[in-house]
Scaffold this motif. Structure first.
Motif, PDB file in Angstrom:
ATOM      1  N   CYS A  35       0.826  -1.213   0.000  1.00 23.27           N
ATOM      2  CA  CYS A  35       0.000   0.000   0.000  1.00 23.27           C
ATOM      3  C   CYS A  35       0.856   1.257   0.000  1.00 23.27           C
ATOM      4  CB  CYS A  35      -0.934   0.006   1.210  1.00 23.27           C
ATOM      5  SG  CYS A  35      -2.296  -1.173   1.090  1.00 23.27           S
ATOM      6  N   LYS A  46       0.942   3.804  -3.307  1.00 21.67           N
ATOM      7  CA  LYS A  46       0.513   5.192  -3.156  1.00 21.67           C
ATOM      8  C   LYS A  46       1.652   6.159  -3.427  1.00 21.67           C
ATOM      9  CE  LYS A  46      -2.245   8.305  -0.359  1.00 21.67           C
ATOM     10  NZ  LYS A  46      -3.075   8.483   0.851  1.00 21.67           N
ATOM     11  N   THR A  67      -4.527   5.470  -3.573  1.00 21.20           N
ATOM     12  CA  THR A  67      -4.538   4.142  -2.973  1.00 21.20           C
ATOM     13  C   THR A  67      -4.852   3.094  -4.032  1.00 21.20           C
ATOM     14  OG1 THR A  67      -6.899   4.153  -2.436  1.00 21.20           O
ATOM     15  CG2 THR A  67      -5.384   5.136  -0.814  1.00 21.20           C
TER      16      THR A  67
END
Length: 292
Positions: free
Chosen positions: A221, A225, A231
């Protein structure tokens, strides 16, 4: 999907521009960036394109400018790779312009500043309106077919003059977008983008995406990002919403059917994410299409 740095004019120190004509079953799916600005006119093809943090459907008769060092990829719809639709084809014409080498041609400060301003704006990517698009595509096709170097250079300067003069465009990336990709990155992002583009209408799990890149979910993640400035869930939903808009424009399917066809598991989620992405509900969007 990591964008690869590409040297378009490598080994040609005096070249200020390059030309590329694609006529193939499908476009290359390599995510990359380069110092040259890339003006691409798509004569025939469709699918999804990612330019910086912009994810949109693309189709025939579209003119896009990709600025210097702005990561990008045109990824065809799945039928292009499956061979099911023998009529599917990818045709485009691209003009590459090296900003620094163009600026070296001009000595007057006013001219340099005008062109510098344009190259700065181009870093966000641009999609052109019909009026200027028609003028630019004619010049591009003329440059490609021109047999003399002088004629090509004159055509290039005409293209540059139109680009610097027009206001008939919309930016593609968000104002704060910056290229955070590094040459030392591996092919993780390549795998992820292709996976999502080809499977967005099915269930896509964060855990599966993380495993594909040999990361745990938290690390993945952060990685995703940092590179895309959004996201992973938002990215997947943007791809799905883009496909939903395409289906609404092409068919009379019920909104509930569209939601499931695009990979949403319930209508409530579809409505919520659609409004977040487009600012209006699916019903309002469909009604607007009918009015247009």
């Amino acid at each position: 999907m990591k964008p690869i740095f590409a040297k378009i004019l490598d080994g040609k120190a005096n070249d200020i521009y390059g030309l590329k004509v694609v006529d193939a079953p499908y476009f290359s799916t390599e995510f990359h960036f380069h110092e040259e600005c890339q003006l691409t006119y798509t004569l025939e093809s469709e699918g999804r394109r990612m330019i910086g943090d912009s994810i949109e459907n693309f189709g025939s008769d579209e003119l896009i400018l990709v600025g210097s060092n702005l990561p990008h990829v045109w990824h065809n719809s799945i039928q292009y790779f499956s061979g099911v639709d023998q009529q599917s084809h990818a045709r485009s014409v691209s003009v590459f312009i090296h900003p620094d080498k163009i600026l070296d041609l001009f000595k007057e400060p006013d001219n340099i500043q005008r062109i510098k301003n344009f190259f700065q704006l181009a870093k966000r990517g641009m999609k052109f309106g019909d009026a200027i698009k028609n003028q630019l595509k004619e010049l591009m096709l003329k440059v490609v077919s021109e047999g003399e170097e002088v004629g090509r250079l004159i055509g290039l300067l005409e293209i540059l003059n139109l680009l610097c003069s027009t206001k008939d465009y919309e930016f593609l990336t968000s104002p704060g977008y910056t290229n955070n990709y590094q040459l030392k990155d591996n092919d993780r992002m390549d795998k992820i983008l292709k996976y999502v583009f080809d499977n967005f209408n099915q269930e896509i799990l964060l855990s599966a995406a993380a495993e594909m890149t040999n990361m745990n979910k938290q690390a993945f993640c952060r990685y995703f990002k940092n590179r895309t400035q959004k996201t992973f869930v938002s990215f997947v939903n943007e791809v799905r919403i883009g496909h939903a808009c395409k289906l609404m424009a092409q068919s009379d399917q019920q909104i509930s059917e569209l939601a499931y066809a695009c990979g949403f598991n319930n209508l409530s989620n579809f409505n919520k994410f659609f409004k977040l992405a487009k600012g209006i509900t699916p019903k309002e969007y469909k009604r607007m299409l009918v009015v247009d």
